[in-house]
Scaffold this motif. Structure first.
Motif, mmCIF file in Angstrom:
data_model
loop_
_atom_site.group_PDB
_atom_site.id
_atom_site.type_symbol
_atom_site.label_atom_id
_atom_site.label_comp_id
_atom_site.label_asym_id
_atom_site.label_seq_id
_atom_site.Cartn_x
_atom_site.Cartn_y
_atom_site.Cartn_z
ATOM 1 N N GLU A 69 -9.466 -2.504 -8.712
ATOM 2 C CA GLU A 69 -8.197 -1.726 -9.206
ATOM 3 C C GLU A 69 -6.943 -2.401 -8.965
ATOM 4 O O GLU A 69 -5.770 -2.352 -9.456
ATOM 5 C CB GLU A 69 -8.100 -0.339 -8.714
ATOM 6 N N ARG A 70 -6.983 -3.166 -7.378
ATOM 7 C CA ARG A 70 -5.848 -4.064 -7.296
ATOM 8 C C ARG A 70 -5.941 -5.202 -7.766
ATOM 9 O O ARG A 70 -5.108 -6.089 -7.503
ATOM 10 C CB ARG A 70 -6.092 -3.917 -5.657
ATOM 11 N N HIS A 102 -15.564 9.610 -8.064
ATOM 12 C CA HIS A 102 -14.013 10.208 -8.288
ATOM 13 C C HIS A 102 -14.029 11.290 -9.449
ATOM 14 O O HIS A 102 -13.150 11.318 -10.186
ATOM 15 C CB HIS A 102 -13.365 9.046 -9.121
ATOM 16 N N HIS A 128 -5.062 7.806 -2.155
ATOM 17 C CA HIS A 128 -5.965 7.079 -1.265
ATOM 18 C C HIS A 128 -7.051 7.807 -0.477
ATOM 19 O O HIS A 128 -6.389 8.598 0.237
ATOM 20 C CB HIS A 128 -4.887 6.531 -0.288
ATOM 21 N N THR A 129 -8.111 7.592 -0.923
ATOM 22 C CA THR A 129 -9.202 8.176 -0.085
ATOM 23 C C THR A 129 -9.531 7.169 0.922
ATOM 24 O O THR A 129 -9.652 5.826 0.554
ATOM 25 C CB THR A 129 -10.413 8.547 -1.254
ATOM 26 N N TYR A 132 -12.599 5.911 2.228
ATOM 27 C CA TYR A 132 -13.676 5.763 1.874
ATOM 28 C C TYR A 132 -14.607 5.459 3.159
ATOM 29 O O TYR A 132 -15.676 6.152 3.136
ATOM 30 C CB TYR A 132 -14.165 4.599 0.808
ATOM 31 N N LEU A 143 -15.683 0.524 -2.718
ATOM 32 C CA LEU A 143 -14.778 -0.534 -2.242
ATOM 33 C C LEU A 143 -14.467 -1.615 -3.032
ATOM 34 O O LEU A 143 -13.270 -2.071 -3.362
ATOM 35 C CB LEU A 143 -15.038 -1.389 -0.986
ATOM 36 N N GLY A 189 -6.592 5.410 -9.937
ATOM 37 C CA GLY A 189 -7.002 5.020 -8.536
ATOM 38 C C GLY A 189 -5.948 4.836 -7.397
ATOM 39 O O GLY A 189 -6.030 5.229 -6.274
ATOM 40 N N GLU A 190 -4.833 4.113 -7.902
ATOM 41 C CA GLU A 190 -3.849 3.545 -6.879
ATOM 42 C C GLU A 190 -2.755 4.882 -6.354
ATOM 43 O O GLU A 190 -2.766 4.860 -5.387
ATOM 44 C CB GLU A 190 -3.120 2.575 -7.562
ATOM 45 N N HIS A 233 -14.682 -1.281 -6.228
ATOM 46 C CA HIS A 233 -13.959 -0.606 -7.421
ATOM 47 C C HIS A 233 -12.434 -0.724 -6.953
ATOM 48 O O HIS A 233 -11.524 -0.911 -7.924
ATOM 49 C CB HIS A 233 -14.484 0.813 -7.726
ATOM 50 N N GLN A 234 -12.186 -0.377 -5.754
ATOM 51 C CA GLN A 234 -10.765 -0.232 -5.236
ATOM 52 C C GLN A 234 -10.286 -1.653 -5.445
ATOM 53 O O GLN A 234 -9.073 -1.762 -5.767
ATOM 54 C CB GLN A 234 -11.041 0.115 -3.732
ATOM 55 N N GLU A 287 -15.715 -0.438 -11.951
ATOM 56 C CA GLU A 287 -16.034 0.943 -11.859
ATOM 57 C C GLU A 287 -17.198 1.682 -12.542
ATOM 58 O O GLU A 287 -17.892 2.571 -11.928
ATOM 59 C CB GLU A 287 -14.437 1.820 -12.202
#
Ligand code: HEM
Lengths: 179, 119, 573
Positions: free
Chosen positions: A72-73, B65, B15-16, B18, A66, B11-12, A68-69, A155
């Motif tokens: 990325e945003r 990933h 959408h996984t 998680y 999360l 990544g974007e 990492h997510q 990441e």
């Protein structure tokens, strides 16, 4: 070859770790197959503690991904917060391990008492060392991420952390369940 | 350098969920803990190691990933694992053996019930 | 890329102090030289030990000048130190780390490694490991004497090896060295993959870089189990476990497997860079395109992969499963095929070239000749049947020295004399170089041909005093001959050291491209400044375009644009 340099390097680190853990787990499996009596030794280990630690590591992997997510945003502070949660997970893991080991050692199951216990302490100890190293690096990454700098590192450390989690996923059945 | 940009954007684009993956992993964890309760060896082995492999695959696939990573990264990891299997395959005929033409291992399996840590 | 720009860039980095510039530098060239000099100093240790124990073998029980009387325990320690130092602290750092660090960014046309600080850390760990090994000479019990293979139970139990500290320090030093090379290797691989000059495709990369990167990959994939094994052995030594102790249910043969699963690929880890160096030198001095560039690469990859499946041929007499012995005989004989193929390719490269017998070229040719002897004698040892007779004799020893000496010294001399102008901006003396060459090569054969004979005659390795075996007394003459060969070989080395140091300061100024070679490092000034290239090069063609028809010049550097009417790269003085 189309991969950012940092991530590429982390994959190579993971590759070299696969063979390190492969060597020790491979040796363990071979010995385990030729020593039926280890089942009794393995029965002593605390399955619930092991399961709880698996839960902790899986959850810390979730927070790592999360983070990492979030990175990325472009949300550095959130990524840093989630990384701190991950570190907390690592800490919990280590504390549980410390209690387990204290209990086992005080009941006479020391590293020298039997080969099973030698593997138990060495393999889990090597893994624990990786947890500690991962936590330290993660604290550094979180510090820069908080300022929205070097977000790609989130990441990279995540990949490493998931790998450490992966090793535990195999250590858990090997040391705790297969009795 | 242009390649880097595309590699980073992955990544974007996808959408996984998680949290869902995590929930499945926890269910699998429960399975692997409950499995041995039946006391059937095969079931234990499957719930312990079969499930571990599935869990490992899920972590590698979704969290690391590998699903959207360059394919050759996957191949490298698989090759490393294959080397380890080859190594174990080459060693096990010796390590699993307890005697040979002119030798035997002196160590004896402790009788059931003996052993333990009380040293 | 004018002379002016070059000298300008060179002035840029003079302000840093000595420590920052030479000891804590993150510049890949400085780190490469650090590895080089450390490796050369360690070679002195490896060479001194071999002098002492060869003297003992030739004149048992006599005082050895500079050492004194050799005891049996000292003999073991000297042999162990010699083997470990030569492989882990000479061959590895010089061939992979020194040449790799110096050449990879230069030949790829970039300004530095992708992780310069990781690179520095790698050298520091390596230095630490060397210091730990040296420290083991000064601990109670002395240095480890259980052979570089460290087989348990001898290595695991101080009651057997009588070196409680030496054994542990040796193990820690080796493990640290592995970590240093893992870090370095990751850096090499990542740099080669991600930071090549614009226009440089995978198949425009010079062979030596391919080889060093492949070697790093092989190292990475093989060393893991031994790191795990080293941890287990460390616990056996110090914390009372019994992983390798049959009395507790462990298994000493497991260590042998873990060791050789690494140990055999390790041979190829050092061989591949040596082959790469030879390829560069040979093409330059025969002014010919490398015969079958891609085949060399694919052959090297095939060799690397097969090298993972031959390890147990070191254990034919260790009581391993006979079916496995059969299997490993077959794989061992198979691996000789790609290696032979490489030899043929190199010889084909020479065919029809206009060969120049410069010192580096002589070394490169000698590499092929001597390595062939090593390779051919290996066939006898790879076949389980004949190995039962030859195992652990001086025949084995002569065989692997005919592979290792060409790798660790001959190829290194080829590389050093070839890249010396790039490293220090001056030429080495050719006449001294040739005297050193002939002295070394002839002496080398005088050492090891007799040892083939003593081995076939029954001399076992790792024996302290052959006068205890009266039935082998007839071989003493050959043993003395080998030792005399060694003394001659050692006597010729100061010539090289003198030539090296003298040329560093007083050699003829070299210019950027003294050998008129193609690869990118020759496009940079000699020695290259911090940042390497005054103007980053662009690559237009492969590295071996020598004697291309229709061109005035017999070389065509990689960075010269194709339609450039001018002569290739104006020489930067
Ligand atoms: C200057 C030339 C060299 C000479 C004369 C020499 C001589 C010897 C001798 C006589 C032994 C065996 C001692 C015994 O078994 O009692 C030995 C062992 C060994 N040498 Fe060399 N050597 C030389 C260079 C090298 C090089 C360049 C390498 C590797 C890069 C090397 C690696 C080894 C190894 C691995 C052993 C085995 C050590 C052991 O048994 O543990 N040597 N050497």
């Amino acid at each position: 070859m189309g991969l950012p340099t940092g991530r590429l390097a982390v994959w190579w680190v993971v590759a070299s770790e696969i063979v390190i853990f492969g060597g020790i787990l491979g040796s363990y499996v071979m010995f385990r197959l030729s020593h039926d009596s280890w089942a009794e030794q393995a029965a002593v280990t605390n399955t619930l503690a092991g399961a709880f630690n698996t839960f902790v590591l899986l959850t810390s992997s979730l927070t790592a991904v999360l983070a990492h997510q979030a990175a990325e945003r472009g949300d550095g502070p959130r990524a840093a917060r989630l990384l701190h949660f991950t570190v907390l997970g690592g800490l919990t893991f280590l504390i549980v391990k410390a209690f387990e080991w204290t209990y086992e050692i005080s009941h006479g199951y020391t590293i020298g008492s039997n080969l099973f216990w030698s593997f138990y302490y060495v393999a889990a100890g090597l893994h624990g060392l990786h947890v500690i190293v991962g936590m330290i690096i993660m604290l550094f990454v979180a510090r820069t991420a908080k300022r929205n700098e070097e977000l790609h590192r989130v990441e990279n450390i995540g990949i490493y952390w998931h790998f450490v989690d992966l090793v535990w996923i195999f250590l858990f059945p090997l040391l705790y369940i297969a009795k | 350098m242009a390649e880097h940009a595309t590699a980073h954007a992955h990544g974007e684009t996808h959408h996984t969920n998680y949290v869902k993956i995590w929930a499945i992993l926890l269910v699998l964890l429960v399975v692997s803990v409950v499995g041995p309760e039946f006391g059937i060896r095969t079931v234990t082995l499957i719930t312990a190691f079969g499930v571990a492999i599935v869990k490992a695959w899920m972590v590698a696939h979704y969290f690391m990933h590998l699903n959207i990573e360059k394919k050759w990264v996957v191949y490298i990891m698989v090759i490393m694992l294959a080397f380890m299997l080859a190594m174990v395959g080459g060693i096990s005929p010796d390590v699993l053996k307890h005697d040979g033409h002119n030798w035997e291992k002196l160590w004896e399996e402790p009788a059931p019930g003996a052993g333990g840590g009380a040293h | 890329m004018s002379a002016h720009a070059a000298s300008h860039a060179e002035h840029g980095h003079h302000e840093q102090g000595f420590v920052r510039k030479y000891l804590l530098s993150t510049d890949h060239k400085v780190i490469g030289l650090q590895y080089l000099f450390t490796g050369m100093l360690m070679a002195l240790i490896g060479g001194f030990t071999v002098y002492v124990f060869r003297m003992q073998l030739a004149f048992p029980g006599e005082e050895v000048p500079l050492w004194g009387r050799v005891t049996a325990a000292q003999y073991n320690a000297l042999v162990t130190t010699h083997g470990s130092v030569m492989i882990f602290w000479v061959a590895m750092p010089v061939l992979i780390a020194a040449f790799g660090n110096f050449l990879i960014p230069l030949m790829l046309g970039c300004d530095d490694m992708v992780f310069p600080r990781l690179n520095r850390l790698s050298y520091q760990l390596f230095l630490l490991s060397a210091l730990i090994l040296i420290a083991s000479f000064f601990v109670p019990g002395g240095p480890f004497g259980g052979a570089w293979t460290a087989y348990p139970p001898l290595s695991a139990d101080p009651a057997y090896n009588a070196t409680p500290w030496g054994a542990t320090l040796w193990l820690i030093a080796v493990a640290l060295e592995f970590v240093a090379f893992l870090l370095g290797g990751i850096n090499f691989i990542t740099t080669a993959m991600n930071s090549r000059a614009p226009g440089m495709k995978m198949f425009d990369v010079p062979i030596v870089i391919w080889m060093i990167v492949l070697a790093s990959l092989v190292f990475m994939a093989s060393v893991g189990p031994l790191i795990a094994g080293a941890i287990m052995l460390l616990f056996d030594q110090r914390f009372g476990t019994g992983f390798f102790n049959p009395a507790t249910g462990g298994d000493p043969v497991l260590w042998q497997h873990l060791f050789w699963f690494f140990g055999h690929p390790e041979v190829y880890v050092v061989l591949l860079p040596a082959l790469g160096i030879v390829a560069e030198v040979m093409t330059t001095f025969s002014r010919k395109k490398l015969f079958a560039y891609r085949t060399v690469i694919f052959t090297a990859i095939a060799t690397s992969i097969i090298s993972f499946f031959v390890w147990a041929h070191h254990q034919f007499v260790a009581g391993i499963d006979p079916r496995m012995a059969g299997l490993f005989t077959v794989t061992t004989l198979i691996i000789s095929v790609p290696i032979a193929e490489m030899m043929f390719i190199y010889i084909a490269t020479l065919y029809g070239g206009s060969i120049r017998f410069t010192t580096p070229m002589l070394w490169a040719l000698a590499f092929i000749a001597e390595f062939l002897i090593g390779g051919v004698t290996g066939i006898y040892l790879g076949a389980a049947g004949s190995d039962v007779y030859f195992h652990d004799t001086y025949f084995v020893l002569a065989h692997f020295h005919y592979t290792f000496f060409p790798i660790a010294f001959i190829a290194t001399f080829a590389g050093l004399t070839y890249w010396f102008p790039k490293m220090f901006g001056r030429m080495m003396d050719e006449r001294l170089g040739k005297i050193h060459f002939w002295g070394t090569i002839i002496a080398f054969n005088v050492i090891f041909i007799p040892l083939f004979l003593t081995g076939a005659g029954g001399d076992h390795r790792r024996i302290f005093d052959y006068s205890l075996f009266p039935e082998l007394a007839g071989l003493q003459g050959l043993r003395v001959l080998a030792t005399i060969g060694l003394l001659v070989l050692i006597a010729f080395q100061p010539i090289f050291i003198y030539n090296f140091i003298n040329s560093m300061f007083r050699g003829k100024v070299a210019g950027a491209n003294p050998w008129r070679a193609n690869t990118l490092e020759w496009a940079a000034p000699s020695p290259p400044p911090h940042g390497n290239f005054p103007e980053m090069p662009v690559v237009y063609r492969g590295p071996y375009e020598y004697s291309v028809e229709g061109r005035d010049e017999d070389y065509w550097p990689q960075h010269v644009p194709p339609d450039d009417p001018k002569r290739p790269a104006e020489q930067v003085a």
